[in-house]
Design a protein around this motif. Sequence first.
Motif, mmCIF file in Angstrom:
data_model
loop_
_atom_site.group_PDB
_atom_site.id
_atom_site.type_symbol
_atom_site.label_atom_id
_atom_site.label_comp_id
_atom_site.label_asym_id
_atom_site.label_seq_id
_atom_site.Cartn_x
_atom_site.Cartn_y
_atom_site.Cartn_z
ATOM 1 N N LEU A 167 0.859 -1.188 0.000
ATOM 2 C CA LEU A 167 0.000 0.000 0.000
ATOM 3 C C LEU A 167 0.894 1.237 0.000
ATOM 4 N N PRO A 168 0.497 2.277 -0.736
ATOM 5 C CA PRO A 168 1.407 3.411 -0.895
ATOM 6 C C PRO A 168 1.435 4.375 0.302
ATOM 7 N N ASN A 169 0.604 4.164 1.294
ATOM 8 C CA ASN A 169 0.494 5.114 2.391
ATOM 9 C C ASN A 169 1.476 4.800 3.536
ATOM 10 N N PRO A 170 2.546 5.595 3.668
ATOM 11 C CA PRO A 170 3.573 5.281 4.672
ATOM 12 C C PRO A 170 3.032 5.290 6.102
ATOM 13 N N LEU A 171 1.939 6.042 6.337
ATOM 14 C CA LEU A 171 1.361 6.071 7.678
ATOM 15 C C LEU A 171 0.991 4.658 8.136
ATOM 16 N N ILE A 172 0.464 3.879 7.208
ATOM 17 C CA ILE A 172 0.096 2.493 7.534
ATOM 18 C C ILE A 172 1.329 1.693 7.962
ATOM 19 N N HIS A 173 2.428 1.879 7.226
ATOM 20 C CA HIS A 173 3.652 1.141 7.565
ATOM 21 C C HIS A 173 4.186 1.565 8.936
ATOM 22 N N GLN A 174 4.067 2.873 9.184
ATOM 23 C CA GLN A 174 4.552 3.392 10.477
ATOM 24 C C GLN A 174 3.754 2.807 11.643
ATOM 25 N N ILE A 175 2.421 2.842 11.488
ATOM 26 C CA ILE A 175 1.567 2.353 12.576
ATOM 27 C C ILE A 175 1.840 0.873 12.845
ATOM 28 N N LEU A 176 1.957 0.106 11.768
ATOM 29 C CA LEU A 176 2.210 -1.339 11.940
ATOM 30 C C LEU A 176 3.535 -1.611 12.630
ATOM 31 N N SER A 177 4.603 -0.953 12.173
ATOM 32 C CA SER A 177 5.904 -1.300 12.739
ATOM 33 C C SER A 177 6.035 -0.793 14.176
ATOM 34 N N LYS A 178 5.421 0.352 14.465
ATOM 35 C CA LYS A 178 5.443 0.823 15.851
ATOM 36 C C LYS A 178 4.708 -0.144 16.775
ATOM 37 N N SER A 179 3.623 -0.706 16.271
ATOM 38 C CA SER A 179 2.867 -1.638 17.102
ATOM 39 C C SER A 179 3.660 -2.908 17.372
ATOM 40 N N LEU A 180 4.422 -3.326 16.362
ATOM 41 C CA LEU A 180 5.288 -4.493 16.578
ATOM 42 C C LEU A 180 6.218 -4.244 17.759
ATOM 43 N N VAL A 181 6.784 -3.053 17.799
ATOM 44 C CA VAL A 181 7.701 -2.698 18.882
ATOM 45 C C VAL A 181 6.966 -2.760 20.224
ATOM 46 N N GLN A 182 5.785 -2.146 20.270
ATOM 47 C CA GLN A 182 5.028 -2.120 21.523
ATOM 48 C C GLN A 182 4.645 -3.532 21.966
ATOM 49 N N MET A 183 4.271 -4.371 21.004
ATOM 50 C CA MET A 183 3.895 -5.743 21.369
ATOM 51 C C MET A 183 5.064 -6.503 21.990
ATOM 52 N N CYS A 184 6.256 -6.277 21.434
ATOM 53 C CA CYS A 184 7.445 -6.927 22.017
ATOM 54 C C CYS A 184 7.679 -6.432 23.436
ATOM 55 N N HIS A 206 14.033 -5.795 15.323
ATOM 56 C CA HIS A 206 13.391 -5.830 14.000
ATOM 57 C C HIS A 206 12.331 -4.734 13.880
ATOM 58 N N GLY A 207 11.448 -4.707 14.876
ATOM 59 C CA GLY A 207 10.355 -3.732 14.847
ATOM 60 C C GLY A 207 10.888 -2.308 14.841
ATOM 61 N N LYS A 208 11.884 -2.062 15.696
ATOM 62 C CA LYS A 208 12.495 -0.743 15.760
ATOM 63 C C LYS A 208 13.075 -0.339 14.414
ATOM 64 N N ALA A 209 13.774 -1.281 13.798
ATOM 65 C CA ALA A 209 14.407 -1.012 12.507
ATOM 66 C C ALA A 209 13.352 -0.537 11.512
ATOM 67 N N LEU A 210 12.248 -1.283 11.439
ATOM 68 C CA LEU A 210 11.217 -0.922 10.470
ATOM 69 C C LEU A 210 10.542 0.380 10.847
ATOM 70 N N SER A 211 10.390 0.607 12.145
ATOM 71 C CA SER A 211 9.671 1.825 12.487
ATOM 72 C C SER A 211 10.538 3.064 12.238
ATOM 73 N N ILE A 212 11.849 2.919 12.265
ATOM 74 C CA ILE A 212 12.709 4.050 11.884
ATOM 75 C C ILE A 212 12.648 4.276 10.369
ATOM 76 N N ALA A 213 12.767 3.184 9.617
ATOM 77 C CA ALA A 213 12.785 3.327 8.152
ATOM 78 C C ALA A 213 11.461 3.879 7.629
ATOM 79 N N THR A 214 10.353 3.522 8.298
ATOM 80 C CA THR A 214 9.055 3.985 7.792
ATOM 81 C C THR A 214 8.826 5.470 8.057
ATOM 82 N N GLN A 215 9.757 6.121 8.778
ATOM 83 C CA GLN A 215 9.674 7.576 8.887
ATOM 84 C C GLN A 215 9.991 8.252 7.550
ATOM 85 N N LEU A 216 10.729 7.537 6.701
ATOM 86 C CA LEU A 216 10.976 8.065 5.351
ATOM 87 C C LEU A 216 9.707 7.895 4.524
ATOM 88 N N PRO A 217 9.386 8.861 3.676
ATOM 89 C CA PRO A 217 8.090 8.803 2.995
ATOM 90 C C PRO A 217 8.060 7.860 1.788
#
Lengths: 324, 324
Positions: A126-143, B116-127
């Motif tokens: 999906l082209p919307n980076p917000l979606i990628h951000q929300i998903l990866s941040k949640s992964l971090v929180q879940m860990c 892993h999650g942290k890595a992705l959440s940093i990279a997803t800050q790029l648009p």
Amino acid sequence: MKLLDLYAKMKGELNQIEQELERSVSDDHALLRDASTHLLKAGGKRLRPVIVLLAGKFGEYNLDLLKKVAVPLELIHMASLVHDDVIDDAETRRGQLTVKSKWDNRIAMYTGDYIHGKALSIATQLPNPLIHQILSKSLVQMCIGEMEQIRDFFNTEQSVRNYLLRIRRKTALLIAISCQLGAVAANADRVTANRLYRYGYNVGMAFQIRDDLLDLYGTEKQIGKPPGSDIRQGNITLPVILALRDTNIRGQLLQEIEAIRKAEGFPDTKRAIALIRESKGGNLADEMASRYIQKALRAIEGLPDIAAKKNLIDIAHFVNKRNY
Amino acid sequence: MKLLDLYAKMKGELNQIEQELERSVSDDHALLRDASTHLLKAGGKRLRPVIVLLAGKFGEYNLDLLKKVAVPLELIHMASLVHDDVIDDAETRRGQLTVKSKWDNRIAMYTGDYIHGKALSIATQLPNPLIHQILSKSLVQMCIGEMEQIRDFFNTEQSVRNYLLRIRRKTALLIAISCQLGAVAANADRVTANRLYRYGYNVGMAFQIRDDLLDLYGTEKQIGKPPGSDIRQGNITLPVILALRDTNIRGQLLQEIEAIRKAEGFPDTKRAIALIRESKGGNLADEMASRYIQKALRAIEGLPDIAAKKNLIDIAHFVNKRNY
């Protein structure tokens, strides 16, 4: 509408999700495919995809786009189960062998990693980076939630607040972002997405409290594994924390928990469970779950009265009464 | 320029990367921070960040943007080490206790997941979603590579092709995308990004072959752990596959490997290593590594003659001679 009717009504869409879930893990490596498919076939309520699709109804509903968040969210949930089973040393889940017991811990670890990666690689289509951000941040929180659970094993001094923060990360967050991402993927406005997020968060909190209650008050048939497995592994849940506040019970319950901690093999939890049931812990936890459900219902009051809203209300009531 | 001079020249930028690496894992949970920082402090060559920064010189160099791929790539590398150490049951790495031995396997599993999650959440800050796609797809491929390695443990019938496919996923891909993402994040054109990808891929293949050679030909001091650890855990590497082709040695070497497989505790690998050293396996593997380096150098021939190109050439030569 009953929940079964809702699933029947959504059958066409859920079948497509199911196919996409299978496809997502079937094209790479035989062992990873087998381990992942084993887990998929064990079923589950697919609560997260259902919620994504319903949330999508509050925007421009497009199943092809919604799939690309629904499938990753279910995959992330599955990956967390695989890794959980390693930590819990669980032999079965939903009446089936776990990946770690059918294969081994190493396979389970990489299967979880693989499913995580797959989930993100589908969502990033999906082209919307917000979606990628929300998903990866949640992964971090879940860990972090999982780590907190490990750290708090057998910690009988933990507060209710501790518990709530932990289940927020461990469970509620993923359900919250299922709502939010369904809305975001359907281009719903921000206010709508936030309302849905709050709905999901509160349903998720109630869901985990009910889950923890079931482990103490349910039968083996209802929960698909022997009761008391939380306390056996040292996971001190809300009813236990609340039972420990009861001065008539506290001393004995502390002794029982200490005995479980020290026991080798498969410790007996019958006496601990009986003590908890004597206390008001269960009732109090039950009331807290209901309050979260009320908050969930209030969060979506302002949304337009479409069928999906009614479905979300039904799901909230269902979670509040869940006994399987 | 010698590699040390390159690091000295890049010191300012690398210090910023180092700070960002530390910051990235320090703000969440004490145990996760400690476990992640423990790993960071053990050091490493930071090869992936160096390569990202050099690749970025072929576009519009912007350290703030490049950081957001350099840090995730190093984190993904670190996470794979944490999970590797669980699989390998490794007590030390780079002369330090591993996360799994300082804490335990459970902590190591979630520390890896968290990083892993942290890595992705940093990279997803790029648009740019392409960056997120490339990263998450690589995570999937790396897991497949790890699974293939487990599946092929003690498989003495595996082909050179098998081995090459495995190290491609396990090692070369992450170095390849370090080059590619450096270029993409700096808005370099597609042809440039592809050339850099091919450079990274070939350097990565040579790097892993050299690593596998070192484990058989190096001293404990050079490699930071006892030699022969690959064969001890059943990882049949290129020099071994090639040695097994030598009919004068094959029978004896198969017996030695079988004895290692059956042994309990810490099996002795001296005789197996002596046999491999008698064969031409080492020389042949050495030649293959050199051929990959030649391919890497050819891949970037067409790039403009800026200082970074010279640095990449130096890195390739360095990888080819590496003996630590």
